[in-house]
Write a protein that holds these residues in place. Structure first.
Motif, short mmCIF file in Angstrom:
data_model
loop_
_atom_site.label_atom_id
_atom_site.label_comp_id
_atom_site.label_asym_id
_atom_site.label_seq_id
_atom_site.Cartn_x
_atom_site.Cartn_y
_atom_site.Cartn_z
N TYR A 177 0.83 -1.20 0.00
CA TYR A 177 0.00 0.00 0.00
C TYR A 177 0.86 1.25 0.00
O TYR A 177 0.65 2.17 -0.79
CB TYR A 177 -0.91 -0.01 1.22
N ASN B 35 1.22 4.14 -3.19
CA ASN B 35 0.81 5.52 -3.04
C ASN B 35 1.97 6.48 -2.87
O ASN B 35 1.81 7.58 -2.38
CB ASN B 35 -0.16 5.65 -1.86
N VAL C 34 -3.48 -3.76 -4.34
CA VAL C 34 -2.85 -4.04 -3.06
C VAL C 34 -3.36 -5.34 -2.46
O VAL C 34 -2.60 -6.22 -2.07
CB VAL C 34 -3.07 -2.88 -2.07
N GLU D 283 -8.34 -0.93 -3.36
CA GLU D 283 -7.07 -1.04 -4.08
C GLU D 283 -6.56 -2.46 -4.08
O GLU D 283 -6.50 -3.09 -3.06
CB GLU D 283 -6.03 -0.16 -3.40
#
Lengths: 250, 286, 320
Positions: free
Chosen positions: C175, C179, C258, C320
């Motif tokens: 994650y 990002n 993810v 995600e």
């Protein structure tokens, strides 16, 4: 006028073909330099040599006085040179905003993610993509993709912009908008080296023009001088497809 | 000295068969940019064709060769339509995974049918004795047959219309399509040929050594090595690469324990991929 | 990253995952969940290279196996405490991955995939011939290795918790990377490496970094897993089959997301467990796995999450 980009004695051979030979070129601050020539003259090769897609066999390239000869593309981008390709290369699975954010993150300013996203948003809006920021690049129209290609290059806030036939495939209205946009880019302080076949646009946009033929520089001068240069006309007459355009007829 | 020479010659003989196996793989890659990860199980199936022909049906063992070629071809065409056709033009991972899926299915079916026990098909062939060393008859015949089949492939590729079409598609698919060549049919045909080659190499290998349902995997790895050595998409290179690999094995056997040889092979493989992406032979040509 | 909801969801889920077998004191459940967790670790980390950067690491199992070997050797022969040994294994394997990566990441597409198979096979062969590591028979852990952890029974629970911890770490790392600026660059590489380079993404560095990073947690998990098993041998440690199953898991759940790989790993492992126990199916486990893979690749290459994203585009934002 300071030379932003200089190319000295550039040469490249592919097998038996001398694609570019002995090319000298200077791009000054605040100017648009048009790079024209019949098909196969070596124009895209020149771009590839400058931004590092492949190294030249001979000659040098300098960006703001710094040697960039043979440097890989990502380093050249970091030094402040951005490129929009003839055949557009959008990052299809990513949104318009993300595409531009990549440019802003990894370009000259090397911005952190948050700041890069802001810059990307501004640039995309400036180029007319503000209403499509979250759309996937794969779903854009051809004109949209061309616009994205430009926006992405601009997001890096480069000093020099290499444009490869950005007007190709656009209808007259889109074309007009693009010319307008390019003028604004020049005004914002970015120098442009553009390959273009659409003569009317090149003639009206460029401050200076360099003509390439068979890999060599054929002529250099103001649009007026080039339009009246007998050798240039002959080179284009030798390429029957280009004849009407050379005479200024679309 | 003579011992080493004998080992090398034997290696070359077996290498010819490796080359044949790799030719199947390299042909498919050359024509459609697909690595057939079902290559190993197909070799294994070729081995079992020999078993079926010789043991189950009691026919002369070498009769399995035309059987494998024919069945292999049609099997290959079917595989093309099931697992490969929709992957053309998509990212390479897709065809790697789809052919690997076929690999899993074939091994699963094979295990269900034959379990993982070793099988052996004894083939009687008089050997050749020289300087006190005997070269096994089966090795010589296998190498000879591999050469013959390779020759047939050459004839197919260079003396027939379909072969020309295959070469055209391998060279530039779009241009071939524009010239009116039915590229999809050509692709399925080429895939069939590639599978037939892999299968028949399995049949030949089965005349040399005992085998199990899982044997194909080793030969698949060897085929990778040979394909890379010889230059991807280059069948002649594959044959030479196979012989070269056989040579390496033959040279190495008297000097190092058998279990070290794969290390040499894989090391060579990775090195070749990095240093000579177009194959060892095209690099040497320059 | 802790300002967003998603990481908290992951952390809470991991906590529940860890506590559940404790609460029910169900050893069989723990074993099953542990295996699933190991696969989740493998799949999530593999996803960093496949799903983000677009490089297909067919030989990904080599990290797991080598990490296992280093850990077991340090524990068995040099009496290191297991956690330290597992960490050392992870560091060593990551370093090796960096070195190898710089070489093989120059290759594209299928060539890279083949090279990873070659590397895995070469290392498996090397280990098979390496006497200090037990050669072809492998390493058998002496039973007293579990004493520092309070004996075998207690050790099993501790290892379980540690592995769940690694699983949570894998997901959180996925994650965080996704990002970040690094992640953006990686995904750009995965979309179009040449375009990414022209945009300024330092492609060789990023690829090598993610390849090396993707080795760390699986190597550590390998150390702990094989410590728990008490034995390690080349066949099981470097199994190409398992390596490719990891890829299937990533594809099943949704490459590049993810939690996709984690979902895929969990589903695959749980159904496999069921299939294996049903006697009639054990032969056909491979056939089913193969057919499943073929179906996914042909019809739903985006996997579960890809499917969900396509039919409910709003979920793209938060799932995600």
């Amino acid at each position: 006028m300071t030379a932003l980009l200089s190319v000295i004695g550039l040469g490249k051979k592919f097998g038996g073909l001398q694609a570019v030979q002995d090319l000298d070129l200077t791009l000054n601050e605040g100017e648009i330099l048009g790079l024209i020539g019949p098909n196969g003259a070596g124009k895209s090769t020149v771009f590839n040599l400058i931004n590092g897609v492949f190294p030249p066999d001979a000659g040098r390239a300098l960006l703001e006085g710094r040697e960039i000869t043979g440097e890989p593309p990502y380093r050249v981008a970091r030094y402040g040179l951005a490129r929009a390709h003839q055949i557009v290369q959008p990052l299809l699975g990513m949104s318009v905003l993300d595409n531009c954010t990549v440019g802003a993150c990894f370009g000259r300013e090397n911005l952190p993610l948050h700041r890069a996203r802001e810059v990307a948003r501004e640039v995309a809006q400036g180029v007319g993509l503000g209403d499509r920021l979250d759309t996937l690049a794969s779903t854009l129209t051809t004109a949209g993709k061309k616009r994205l290609e430009l926006a992405r290059a601009l997001s890096a806030r480069p000093r020099v912009l290499l444009l490869d036939e950005v007007l190709a495939g656009l209808n007259p209205t889109e074309s007009e908008r693009m010319v307008h946009t390019l003028r604004r880019i020049r005004e914002s302080g970015i120098a442009i080296l553009m390959i273009e076949h659409i003569m009317r646009a090149v003639m009206s946009l460029s401050d200076r023009i360099v003509v390439l033929n068979l890999g060599r520089k054929l002529a250099e001068g103001t649009p007026q001088e080039i339009a009246n240069n007998p050798e240039v006309i002959a080179a284009y007459l030798g390429d029957p497809q280009r004849m009407p355009e050379a005479e200024g007829v679309e | 000295m003579v011992g080493i020479l004998a080992s090398v010659i034997d290696g070359v003989l077996v290498g010819a068969v490796y080359g044949l196996a790799a030719m199947g793989m390299t042909l498919i890659w050359g024509v459609m940019n697909v690595f057939n990860l079902a290559h190993g199980p197909i070799i294994m199936l070729g081995m079992f064709v020999l078993y079926l022909v010789a043991t189950a049906f009691g026919l002369p063992p070498y009769a399995a060769i035309p059987a494998t070629i024919i069945f292999g071809f049609f099997f290959g065409v079917a595989l093309y339509w099931i697992a490969v056709h929709r992957m053309i033009g998509r990212p390479e991972l897709m065809s790697l995974l789809s052919t690997f899926a076929v690999n899993l299915i074939l091994i699963g079916l094979g295990t269900a049918l034959w379990t993982t026990s070793p099988y052996n098909v004894p083939v009687e062939m008089p050997g050749v004795t020289w300087q006190g060393y005997t070269f096994t008859g089966t090795h010589i015949v296998a190498a000879a047959l591999a050469a013959v089949i390779a020759g047939l492939l050459y004839l197919l590729l260079y003396r027939t219309r379909i072969g020309k079409a295959i070469r055209a598609v391998a060279n530039n698919r779009e241009a071939a399509e524009l010239s009116g060549i039915p590229t999809t049919q050509v692709l399925s045909f080429a895939f069939g040929v590639g599978v037939a080659l892999a299968g028949v190499s399995g049949t030949l290998i089965a005349t040399l050594f005992p085998f199990t349902v899982l044997s194909g995997e080793i030969y698949q790895l060897k085929s990778f090595v040979v394909t890379v050595l010889g230059g991807l998409g280059n069948p002649a290179g594959a044959l030479m690469g196979g012989i070269a690999l056989g040579l390496v094995e033959g040279l190495a056997t008297p000097f190092m324990p058998v279990s070290w040889i794969p290390i040499v092979e894989f090391g060579l493989f990775v090195l070749c991929l990095i240093a000579f992406p177009r194959g060892l032979f095209s690099a040497l040509k320059r | 990253m802790w300002r967003r909801a998603f990481p908290w969801v992951i952390a809470s889920a991991a906590l529940l995952y860890a506590l559940f077998p404790y609460v029910t004191n169900d050893v069989q459940l723990r074993e099953s969940l542990l295996l699933a967790a190991v696969y989740i670790i493998l799949a999530s980390n593999l996803n960093l290279v496949i799903g983000y950067a677009g490089y297909v690491n067919f030989g990904n199992i080599v990290f797991f196996g080598l990490g296992g070997y280093i850990c077991l050797y340090l524990v068995n022969d040099l009496q290191w405490p297991v956690i330290l040994a597992a960490l050392a294994g992870a560091a060593g394997v990551s370093a090796l991955a960096l070195v190898f990566g710089l070489g093989i990441l120059r290759l594209r597409g299928a060539f890279f995939a083949l090279a990873t198979i070659g590397v895995n096979a070469a290392i498996a062969q090397l280990v098979t011939n390496f006497e200090p590591w037990g050669g072809a028979t492998g390493i058998y852990l002496a039973i007293d290795a579990y004493e520092p952890l309070g004996g075998p029974m207690q050790a099993l629970w501790t290892i379980y918790l540690l592995i769940v911890g690694l699983m949570a770490a894998s997901l959180l790392a996925s994650y965080a990377i996704r990002n970040s600026k690094f992640g953006l660059g990686l995904i750009a590489i995965g979309e179009n490496e040449n375009a990414a380079a022209v945009l300024g993404v330092p492609t060789p560095l990023y690829k090598a970094l993610i390849y090396s990073a993707s080795a760390f947690l699986p190597a550590m998990a390998g150390g702990l897993y094989f410590f728990k098993s008490g034995i390690i041998e080349p066949g099981g440690a470097f199994s190409l089959r398992t390596s490719i199953e990891a890829i299937v898991m990533v594809m099943l759940g949704g490459s590049g997301t993810v939690i996709g790989p984690a979902l895929g790993a969990f589903l695959y492992e749980e159904s496999r467990g069921y299939l294996l126990t049903a006697e009639a199916f054990s032969h056909f486990q491979l056939v089913i796995a193969g057919t499943l893979l073929l179906m996914i690749v042909t019809f739903v290459p985006g996997g579960l999450l890809g499917f969900v994203h396509r039919w409910w585009p709003r979920t793209r934002r938060w799932l995600e």
